[in-house]
Write an enzyme that holds these catalytic residues in place. Structure first.
Site, PDB file in Angstrom:
ATOM      1  N   LYS A 290      80.001 -53.368  34.217  1.00 48.52           N
ATOM      2  CA  LYS A 290      78.695 -52.757  34.525  1.00 48.52           C
ATOM      3  C   LYS A 290      78.046 -53.486  35.696  1.00 48.52           C
ATOM      4  O   LYS A 290      77.550 -52.865  36.634  1.00 48.52           O
ATOM      5  CB  LYS A 290      77.787 -52.891  33.307  1.00 48.52           C
ATOM      6  CG  LYS A 290      76.310 -52.638  33.575  1.00 48.52           C
ATOM      7  CD  LYS A 290      75.468 -52.684  32.316  1.00 48.52           C
ATOM      8  CE  LYS A 290      75.067 -54.075  31.936  1.00 48.52           C
ATOM      9  NZ  LYS A 290      73.924 -54.659  32.659  1.00 48.52           N
ATOM     10  N   ASN A 291      78.097 -54.818  35.673  1.00 53.90           N
ATOM     11  CA  ASN A 291      77.360 -55.599  36.672  1.00 53.90           C
ATOM     12  C   ASN A 291      78.075 -55.724  38.003  1.00 53.90           C
ATOM     13  O   ASN A 291      77.580 -56.370  38.923  1.00 53.90           O
ATOM     14  CB  ASN A 291      77.008 -56.979  36.101  1.00 53.90           C
ATOM     15  CG  ASN A 291      75.978 -56.867  34.985  1.00 53.90           C
ATOM     16  OD1 ASN A 291      75.378 -55.808  34.783  1.00 53.90           O
ATOM     17  ND2 ASN A 291      75.804 -57.920  34.223  1.00 53.90           N
TER      18      ASN A 291
ATOM     19  N   CYS B 213      61.607 -58.065  30.804  1.00 53.74           N
ATOM     20  CA  CYS B 213      62.351 -57.372  29.750  1.00 53.74           C
ATOM     21  C   CYS B 213      62.381 -58.324  28.555  1.00 53.74           C
ATOM     22  O   CYS B 213      61.800 -59.407  28.592  1.00 53.74           O
ATOM     23  CB  CYS B 213      63.755 -57.002  30.222  1.00 53.74           C
ATOM     24  SG  CYS B 213      64.836 -58.408  30.360  1.00 53.74           S
TER      25      CYS B 213
ATOM     26  N   ARG C 100      61.914 -62.191  34.455  1.00 51.20           N
ATOM     27  CA  ARG C 100      62.859 -61.607  35.411  1.00 51.20           C
ATOM     28  C   ARG C 100      62.212 -61.301  36.776  1.00 51.20           C
ATOM     29  O   ARG C 100      62.242 -60.200  37.265  1.00 51.20           O
ATOM     30  CB  ARG C 100      63.483 -60.333  34.853  1.00 51.20           C
ATOM     31  CG  ARG C 100      64.034 -60.408  33.450  1.00 51.20           C
ATOM     32  CD  ARG C 100      65.301 -61.190  33.292  1.00 51.20           C
ATOM     33  NE  ARG C 100      66.432 -60.668  34.010  1.00 51.20           N
ATOM     34  CZ  ARG C 100      67.256 -59.724  33.573  1.00 51.20           C
ATOM     35  NH1 ARG C 100      67.013 -59.145  32.428  1.00 51.20           N
ATOM     36  NH2 ARG C 100      68.290 -59.332  34.302  1.00 51.20           N
TER      37      ARG C 100
ATOM     38  N   ASP D 215      75.323 -64.176  29.198  1.00 48.57           N
ATOM     39  CA  ASP D 215      75.548 -62.858  28.579  1.00 48.57           C
ATOM     40  C   ASP D 215      76.487 -62.919  27.384  1.00 48.57           C
ATOM     41  O   ASP D 215      76.685 -61.912  26.712  1.00 48.57           O
ATOM     42  CB  ASP D 215      76.100 -61.863  29.614  1.00 48.57           C
ATOM     43  CG  ASP D 215      75.058 -61.511  30.648  1.00 48.57           C
ATOM     44  OD1 ASP D 215      75.415 -60.886  31.660  1.00 48.57           O
ATOM     45  OD2 ASP D 215      73.886 -61.887  30.461  1.00 48.57           O
TER      46      ASP D 215
ATOM     47  N   ARG E  92      73.911 -49.213  26.769  1.00 48.31           N
ATOM     48  CA  ARG E  92      73.641 -49.538  28.175  1.00 48.31           C
ATOM     49  C   ARG E  92      74.820 -50.272  28.782  1.00 48.31           C
ATOM     50  O   ARG E  92      75.089 -50.145  29.968  1.00 48.31           O
ATOM     51  CB  ARG E  92      72.388 -50.426  28.289  1.00 48.31           C
ATOM     52  CG  ARG E  92      71.093 -49.731  27.936  1.00 48.31           C
ATOM     53  CD  ARG E  92      69.909 -50.595  28.291  1.00 48.31           C
ATOM     54  NE  ARG E  92      70.049 -51.084  29.654  1.00 48.31           N
ATOM     55  CZ  ARG E  92      69.308 -52.069  30.167  1.00 48.31           C
ATOM     56  NH1 ARG E  92      68.386 -52.655  29.435  1.00 48.31           N
ATOM     57  NH2 ARG E  92      69.480 -52.468  31.412  1.00 48.31           N
TER      58      ARG E  92
HETATM   59  C1  EPZ Z   1      72.242 -60.623  36.452  1.00 47.22           C
HETATM   60  O1  EPZ Z   1      70.850 -60.474  36.262  1.00 47.22           O
HETATM   61  C2  EPZ Z   1      72.896 -59.750  35.386  1.00 47.22           C
HETATM   62  N1  EPZ Z   1      72.517 -58.355  35.601  1.00 47.22           N
HETATM   63  C3  EPZ Z   1      72.464 -60.215  33.991  1.00 47.22           C
HETATM   64  O2  EPZ Z   1      73.153 -59.418  33.040  1.00 47.22           O
HETATM   65  C4  EPZ Z   1      72.872 -61.674  33.831  1.00 47.22           C
HETATM   66  O3  EPZ Z   1      72.429 -62.138  32.572  1.00 47.22           O
HETATM   67  C5  EPZ Z   1      72.244 -62.513  34.945  1.00 47.22           C
HETATM   68  O4  EPZ Z   1      72.630 -61.979  36.238  1.00 47.22           O
HETATM   69  C6  EPZ Z   1      72.672 -63.975  34.885  1.00 47.22           C
HETATM   70  O5  EPZ Z   1      74.057 -64.062  34.978  1.00 47.22           O
HETATM   71  C7  EPZ Z   1      73.126 -57.652  36.598  1.00 47.22           C
HETATM   72  O6  EPZ Z   1      73.974 -58.151  37.307  1.00 47.22           O
HETATM   73  C8  EPZ Z   1      72.709 -56.218  36.746  1.00 47.22           C
HETATM   74  P1  EPZ Z   1      69.498 -63.718  38.042  1.00 47.22           P
HETATM   75  P2  EPZ Z   1      69.829 -61.019  37.402  1.00 47.22           P
HETATM   76  O7  EPZ Z   1      68.707 -63.197  39.183  1.00 47.22           O
HETATM   77  O8  EPZ Z   1      70.462 -60.926  38.718  1.00 47.22           O
HETATM   78  C9  EPZ Z   1      65.528 -66.260  37.986  1.00 47.22           C
HETATM   79  C10 EPZ Z   1      73.353 -58.019  31.188  1.00 47.22           C
HETATM   80  O9  EPZ Z   1      73.214 -58.204  29.979  1.00 47.22           O
HETATM   81  N2  EPZ Z   1      65.117 -65.483  39.169  1.00 47.22           N
HETATM   82  O10 EPZ Z   1      70.831 -64.336  38.314  1.00 47.22           O
HETATM   83  O11 EPZ Z   1      68.533 -60.335  37.162  1.00 47.22           O
HETATM   84  C11 EPZ Z   1      65.622 -65.397  36.728  1.00 47.22           C
HETATM   85  O12 EPZ Z   1      64.358 -65.278  36.106  1.00 47.22           O
HETATM   86  C12 EPZ Z   1      72.364 -58.594  32.170  1.00 47.22           C
HETATM   87  O13 EPZ Z   1      74.292 -57.359  31.708  1.00 47.22           O
HETATM   88  C13 EPZ Z   1      63.905 -65.783  39.779  1.00 47.22           C
HETATM   89  O14 EPZ Z   1      63.157 -66.658  39.340  1.00 47.22           O
HETATM   90  O15 EPZ Z   1      69.712 -62.545  36.999  1.00 47.22           O
HETATM   91  C14 EPZ Z   1      66.609 -66.168  35.883  1.00 47.22           C
HETATM   92  O16 EPZ Z   1      65.926 -67.197  35.202  1.00 47.22           O
HETATM   93  C15 EPZ Z   1      71.253 -59.331  31.461  1.00 47.22           C
HETATM   94  N3  EPZ Z   1      63.537 -65.070  40.881  1.00 47.22           N
HETATM   95  C16 EPZ Z   1      67.544 -66.787  36.917  1.00 47.22           C
HETATM   96  O17 EPZ Z   1      66.863 -66.714  38.173  1.00 47.22           O
HETATM   97  C17 EPZ Z   1      64.333 -64.082  41.417  1.00 47.22           C
HETATM   98  O18 EPZ Z   1      63.948 -63.472  42.444  1.00 47.22           O
HETATM   99  C18 EPZ Z   1      68.882 -66.067  37.068  1.00 47.22           C
HETATM  100  O19 EPZ Z   1      68.568 -64.698  37.193  1.00 47.22           O
HETATM  101  C19 EPZ Z   1      65.559 -63.799  40.775  1.00 47.22           C
HETATM  102  C20 EPZ Z   1      65.950 -64.522  39.666  1.00 47.22           C
END
Ligand code: EPZ
Length: 419
Positions: free
Chosen positions: A22-23, A117, A122, A305, A398
């Site tokens: 998915k990702n 969420c 996020r 995840d 999802r």
């Molecule tokens: C991706 O989410 C995945 N989703 C998530 O999978 C996964 O858990 C996550 O990466 C971590 O591996 C998709 O790829 C669609 P991040 P993402 O930006 O990109 C902080 C699932 O179940 N952050 O790597 O949204 C954030 O709050 C989902 O399939 C900021 O502060 O995660 C988090 O603490 C859930 N500012 C950390 O970074 C930003 O602008 C990592 O988040 C962006 C992120």
């Protein structure tokens, strides 16, 4: 809404075919906005989130053709709108991935600011900061991100946190920007590498994907994408843990064992046997599950995840284990539901202490987010005393394609009912 009914106590046996990730599929679909023509993506999983991004892109004017249920052809020659509305974005935060490509190709985008969420706030501040550094004008207004850019220019970007979709968004914005973009402290997840491969099939010049420094040389023109999505390592990991928790033997087919090294190490410590092959691996569950400590980390560390799924395993392990969640601030929602099944888990901040029990008991439980739901299904597979009902399983739909059919194919007694 649907619910899953599970009768526990049956070891999983046999083989299961893993779907596309998915990702990886979501960013590859967003990348098709970068140029006209018919793009072709293979191994697209049939999931709610895929349908959601198709609905949003259709609203923009994208046209889809489905060769068969897992091959998707996409054409964005005639976009008429550049807005991703709140009512759709709120159901899938990954809609933020449309921002980079729309800005790169059309110089404009209006994307609803993704809300938080269940697992955390996020924020997308790092996405926006990087786009501003590349010359975009961005302002927030009534919950929307309004972005404009005549032509994005290459820049040196440093991500305070290695953000997966942030890295993907900026990679897509950079492929036709003027000059060179360097992404430092970038995420190196396999899904980021897969997007880089999809972009290279379009003629992009990208190096360093899979490391913490990615270099993109902007090019003038791209051609349509032709790419096969990687298999879903989180789905694969979920079935691997299923084999371990039920004491069964499962052959996970069509996966990339190299994407699952951290989980394999933890499952071996828990007593499971792992036999990896080139594109599959077999997990044999132990008679007695041993407790194992873990901490979630960016790739190649233990994936956040799979944290909830591994916690279900530890709930029936011998001894106590400590799980620390370092990526998201609220990713223990599954704990209260596991407790209802008899698990002994104490939470202290971002740490959970799990005291393994000999058995869990069936109960009606509530799914709250995608991966928490998977952990409840795994617990249900070993729960005693009747049927576990997992409610609100649209969360599962999802991110897992036909999950009850795949578990039934492994011998589980599991079926779906309408609420
Ligand atoms: C991706 O989410 C995945 N989703 C998530 O999978 C996964 O858990 C996550 O990466 C971590 O591996 C998709 O790829 C669609 P991040 P993402 O930006 O990109 C902080 C699932 O179940 N952050 O790597 O949204 C954030 O709050 C989902 O399939 C900021 O502060 O995660 C988090 O603490 C859930 N500012 C950390 O970074 C930003 O602008 C990592 O988040 C962006 C992120």
């Amino acid at each position: 809404m649907d619910r899953l009914i599970i009768e526990g106590g049956r070891p999983l046996k046999g083989g299961v075919e893993i779907s596309g990730a998915k990702n990886a599929a979501l960013p590859a679909m967003a990348a098709s906005l970068l140029t006209g023509g018919w793009h072709c993506l293979e191994r697209i999983p049939r999931l709610r989130d895929i349908n959601t991004i198709k609905r949003i892109m259709s609203k923009l004017g994208t046209v889809f053709r489905e060769e068969n249920s897992h091959v998707l052809e996409i054409n964005s020659d005639n976009l008429t709108c550049f807005e991703a509305p709140y009512e759709l974005v709120k159901t899938m935060r990954a809609s933020i991935l449309l921002l980079g490509p729309l800005l790169a190709r059309y110089g404009r985008a209006k994307i609803s600011l993704p809300g938080g969420c269940a697992i955390g706030a996020r924020p997308v501040n790092l996405h926006l900061k990087a786009l501003v550094a590349m010359g975009a004008d961005i302002y927030l207004d009534h919950g929307y991100i309004n972005a404009r850019a005549d032509r994005l220019k290459g820049a040196e970007i440093f991500f305070d946190i290695p953000t997966v979709t942030g890295t993907e968004n900026i990679m897509m914005a950079a492929v036709t920007a003027r000059g060179r973009t360097i992404l430092k402290n970038s995420a190196n997840e396999p899904e980021v590498v897969d997007l880089a491969n999809a972009l290279r099939s379009m003629g992009a010049h990208i190096e360093g994907d899979g490391t913490d420094t990615i270099v993109v040389e902007g090019v003038r023109d791209l051609k349509p994408c032709n790419h096969r999505i990687i298999p879903d390592r989180i789905e694969a990991g979920t079935f691997m843990i299923g084999a371990a928790i039920t004491g069964g033997e499962v052959r996970v087919e069509g996966c990339v064992p190299g994407h699952l090294t951290s989980l394999m190490e933890k499952l071996k410590l828990a007593g499971a046997r792992i036999d990896p092959a080139e594109k599959s691996l077999t997990v044999t569950g132990p008679g007695q599950i041993e407790s194992v400590d873990l901490m979630t980390m960016p790739y190649p560390g233990f994936p956040t995840d799979l944290q909830a799924q591994f916690m279900a395993l530890m709930a029936v392990a011998r001894g106590s284990s400590m799980i620390r969640e370092t990526i998201f601030e609220n990713r223990f929602i599954h704990v209260s539901e596991l407790r209802r099944m008899g698990a002994d888990i104490e939470i202290n901040g971002n740490q959970a202490l799990i005291k393994g029990k000999k058995r869990l008991f069936s109960a009606p439980v509530m799914a709250t987010d995608l991966r928490a739901s998977a952990s409840l299904v795994l617990a249900g597979l070993v729960a005693e005393g009747g049927r576990t009902e997992v409610h609100r399983i649209y969360h599962l739909d999802r991110g897992y394609e036909a999950i009850e059919k795949k578990f039934r194919g492994l011998g589980a007694s599991i079926w779906r009912e309408k609420e």
